[in-house]
Design a protein around this motif. Structure first.
Motif, mmCIF file in Angstrom:
data_model
loop_
_atom_site.group_PDB
_atom_site.id
_atom_site.type_symbol
_atom_site.label_atom_id
_atom_site.label_comp_id
_atom_site.label_asym_id
_atom_site.label_seq_id
_atom_site.Cartn_x
_atom_site.Cartn_y
_atom_site.Cartn_z
ATOM 1 N N GLN A 59 -14.551 8.143 -0.923
ATOM 2 C CA GLN A 59 -13.495 7.113 -0.817
ATOM 3 C C GLN A 59 -13.869 6.047 0.225
ATOM 4 O O GLN A 59 -13.360 5.000 -0.010
ATOM 5 N N LEU A 60 -14.770 6.435 1.109
ATOM 6 C CA LEU A 60 -15.395 5.117 1.908
ATOM 7 C C LEU A 60 -16.173 4.240 1.040
ATOM 8 O O LEU A 60 -15.846 3.027 1.197
ATOM 9 N N ALA A 61 -16.865 4.872 0.149
ATOM 10 C CA ALA A 61 -17.746 3.892 -0.765
ATOM 11 C C ALA A 61 -16.723 3.181 -1.565
ATOM 12 O O ALA A 61 -17.356 2.055 -1.976
ATOM 13 N N ASN A 62 -15.954 3.770 -2.294
ATOM 14 C CA ASN A 62 -15.025 3.051 -3.170
ATOM 15 C C ASN A 62 -14.096 2.039 -2.402
ATOM 16 O O ASN A 62 -13.912 0.938 -2.990
ATOM 17 N N LEU A 63 -13.855 2.134 -1.108
ATOM 18 C CA LEU A 63 -13.106 1.081 -0.233
ATOM 19 C C LEU A 63 -14.077 -0.010 0.060
ATOM 20 O O LEU A 63 -13.831 -1.162 -0.231
ATOM 21 N N ILE A 64 -15.347 0.235 0.268
ATOM 22 C CA ILE A 64 -16.313 -0.645 0.320
ATOM 23 C C ILE A 64 -16.619 -1.393 -0.873
ATOM 24 O O ILE A 64 -16.611 -2.666 -0.842
ATOM 25 N N TYR A 65 -16.503 -0.854 -1.979
ATOM 26 C CA TYR A 65 -16.949 -1.485 -3.412
ATOM 27 C C TYR A 65 -15.716 -2.399 -3.740
ATOM 28 O O TYR A 65 -15.993 -3.530 -4.213
ATOM 29 N N TYR A 66 -14.436 -1.916 -3.412
ATOM 30 C CA TYR A 66 -13.412 -2.508 -3.866
ATOM 31 C C TYR A 66 -12.228 -2.532 -2.937
ATOM 32 O O TYR A 66 -11.273 -1.911 -3.061
ATOM 33 N N PRO A 67 -12.427 -3.303 -1.761
ATOM 34 C CA PRO A 67 -11.570 -2.971 -0.681
ATOM 35 C C PRO A 67 -9.995 -3.367 -0.811
ATOM 36 O O PRO A 67 -9.237 -2.922 -0.661
ATOM 37 N N ASP A 68 -9.851 -4.635 -1.604
ATOM 38 C CA ASP A 68 -8.534 -4.963 -1.765
ATOM 39 C C ASP A 68 -7.785 -4.063 -2.697
ATOM 40 O O ASP A 68 -6.584 -3.722 -2.224
ATOM 41 N N ARG A 69 -8.430 -3.714 -3.849
ATOM 42 C CA ARG A 69 -7.687 -2.699 -4.776
ATOM 43 C C ARG A 69 -7.315 -1.248 -3.956
ATOM 44 O O ARG A 69 -6.278 -0.556 -3.864
ATOM 45 N N ASN A 70 -8.328 -0.680 -3.299
ATOM 46 C CA ASN A 70 -8.197 0.355 -2.471
ATOM 47 C C ASN A 70 -7.299 0.374 -1.291
ATOM 48 O O ASN A 70 -6.508 1.572 -1.063
ATOM 49 N N LEU A 71 -7.543 -0.473 -0.521
ATOM 50 C CA LEU A 71 -6.206 -0.642 0.402
ATOM 51 C C LEU A 71 -4.724 -0.696 -0.251
ATOM 52 O O LEU A 71 -3.798 -0.243 0.545
ATOM 53 N N GLY A 72 -4.578 -1.475 -1.199
ATOM 54 C CA GLY A 72 -3.268 -1.498 -1.908
ATOM 55 C C GLY A 72 -2.790 -0.038 -2.410
ATOM 56 O O GLY A 72 -1.682 0.039 -1.896
ATOM 57 N N LYS A 73 -3.731 0.549 -2.805
ATOM 58 C CA LYS A 73 -3.595 2.124 -3.217
ATOM 59 C C LYS A 73 -3.172 2.964 -1.934
ATOM 60 O O LYS A 73 -2.095 3.757 -1.913
ATOM 61 N N ILE A 74 -4.083 2.656 -0.744
ATOM 62 C CA ILE A 74 -3.930 3.353 0.537
ATOM 63 C C ILE A 74 -2.286 3.042 1.064
ATOM 64 O O ILE A 74 -1.716 4.055 1.453
ATOM 65 N N ARG A 75 -1.968 1.662 1.038
ATOM 66 C CA ARG A 75 -0.694 1.404 1.519
ATOM 67 C C ARG A 75 0.610 1.950 0.606
ATOM 68 O O ARG A 75 1.566 2.472 1.295
ATOM 69 N N LYS A 76 0.348 2.121 -0.711
ATOM 70 C CA LYS A 76 1.489 2.653 -1.587
ATOM 71 C C LYS A 76 1.510 4.108 -1.282
ATOM 72 O O LYS A 76 2.752 4.656 -1.305
ATOM 73 N N THR A 77 0.691 4.836 -1.025
ATOM 74 C CA THR A 77 0.706 6.338 -0.810
ATOM 75 C C THR A 77 1.177 6.508 0.846
ATOM 76 O O THR A 77 1.456 7.593 1.160
ATOM 77 N N GLY A 78 1.477 5.519 1.541
ATOM 78 C CA GLY A 78 1.598 5.681 2.920
ATOM 79 C C GLY A 78 0.701 6.278 3.813
ATOM 80 O O GLY A 78 0.709 6.597 5.017
ATOM 81 N N LEU A 79 -0.713 6.195 3.459
ATOM 82 C CA LEU A 79 -1.756 6.659 4.516
ATOM 83 C C LEU A 79 -2.286 5.614 5.311
ATOM 84 O O LEU A 79 -3.483 5.783 5.847
ATOM 85 N N PHE A 80 -1.958 4.364 5.099
ATOM 86 C CA PHE A 80 -2.435 3.230 6.042
ATOM 87 C C PHE A 80 -1.883 3.379 7.533
ATOM 88 O O PHE A 80 -1.243 2.388 7.789
ATOM 89 N N THR A 81 -2.350 4.370 7.829
ATOM 90 C CA THR A 81 -1.590 4.689 9.539
ATOM 91 C C THR A 81 -2.570 4.100 10.297
ATOM 92 O O THR A 81 -3.610 3.570 9.832
ATOM 93 N N GLU A 82 -2.234 4.014 11.867
ATOM 94 C CA GLU A 82 -2.997 3.411 12.515
ATOM 95 C C GLU A 82 -4.314 4.623 12.815
ATOM 96 O O GLU A 82 -5.554 3.981 13.067
ATOM 97 N N ASP A 83 -4.243 5.580 12.675
ATOM 98 C CA ASP A 83 -5.125 6.665 12.754
ATOM 99 C C ASP A 83 -6.296 6.180 11.726
ATOM 100 O O ASP A 83 -7.364 6.078 11.706
ATOM 101 N N PHE A 84 -5.821 5.884 10.323
ATOM 102 C CA PHE A 84 -6.637 5.788 9.243
ATOM 103 C C PHE A 84 -7.514 4.495 9.688
ATOM 104 O O PHE A 84 -8.609 4.288 9.365
ATOM 105 N N GLN A 85 -6.779 3.374 10.075
ATOM 106 C CA GLN A 85 -7.200 2.198 10.439
ATOM 107 C C GLN A 85 -8.397 2.280 11.446
ATOM 108 O O GLN A 85 -9.350 1.673 11.234
ATOM 109 N N ALA A 150 -5.648 -5.463 10.729
ATOM 110 C CA ALA A 150 -6.577 -4.659 10.363
ATOM 111 C C ALA A 150 -6.978 -4.646 8.872
ATOM 112 O O ALA A 150 -8.199 -4.271 8.491
ATOM 113 N N ASP A 151 -6.152 -4.675 7.956
ATOM 114 C CA ASP A 151 -6.472 -4.763 6.359
ATOM 115 C C ASP A 151 -7.386 -5.832 6.150
ATOM 116 O O ASP A 151 -8.380 -5.753 5.652
ATOM 117 N N LYS A 152 -7.203 -7.240 6.819
ATOM 118 C CA LYS A 152 -8.225 -8.315 6.598
ATOM 119 C C LYS A 152 -9.425 -8.024 7.210
ATOM 120 O O LYS A 152 -10.368 -8.390 6.671
#
Length: 167
Positions: A59-85, A150-152
């Motif tokens: 998951q970390l590798a995929n985030l590094i490869y495609y950050p915008d795409r993966n952050l969008g998915k993470i936001r949609k699933t509600g996992l973009f919490t303060e702890d995740f950040q 945090a997202d930026k």
């Protein structure tokens, strides 16, 4: 200048890629560049080894490869919490330290995004043995999250990691 150049000669050689015959293979080519042909995944494994499960490494590798795409998915699933950040920023800073270690601080600074250059530079050179600096480090991360950047910041770190893994 001689001292500087002699010291630079002591650093490891940067990773270089030579591609040919890529007609019609844009997606594959871009993936090779973003993943640095597997070097990023290797650095994640070296850095975190048995500390994080393989699924989180992927998951970390995929985030590094495609950050915008993966952050969008993470936001949609509600996992973009303060702890995740917090955890993600911490992990990305650790990977950034590893991939930047073969360059001079000056070269790393030149590759940093301007809007976060100061903060990234501070986080890359924190002394964890100093309690005051540990608090400082923590406050930087809290401030990034509290100011809703945090997202930026995560995207900026991911792109910096990509840029530092290929010279």
């Amino acid at each position: 200048e001689i001292i500087n150049l002699m010291a630079i000669c002591g650093l490891p050689k940067g990773t270089e890629y030579f591609f040919s015959d890529l007609h019609g293979e844009y997606e594959a080519f871009v993936h090779l560049l973003r993943s640095s042909s597997g070097i990023i995944r290797e650095k994640i494994r070296e850095t975190f080894g048995h500390l994080i499960p393989e699924e989180e490494e992927v998951q970390l590798a995929n985030l590094i490869y495609y950050p915008d795409r993966n952050l969008g998915k993470i936001r949609k699933t509600g996992l973009f919490t303060e702890d995740f950040q917090k955890i993600t920023i911490y992990r990305l800073v650790q990977i950034c330290k590893v991939v930047s270690s073969k360059y001079t601080r000056s070269k790393v600074r030149k590759k940093m995004p301007r809007e976060f250059a100061y903060v990234i530079d501070e986080l890359l050179h924190v002394d964890y043995n100093d309690d005051n600096k540990r608090i400082y480090y923590s406050e930087i991360i809290h401030s990034i999250i509290d100011n809703s950047v945090a997202d930026k910041f995560i995207v900026a770190l991911c792109e910096l990691i990509q840029n530092l893994t290929i010279d």
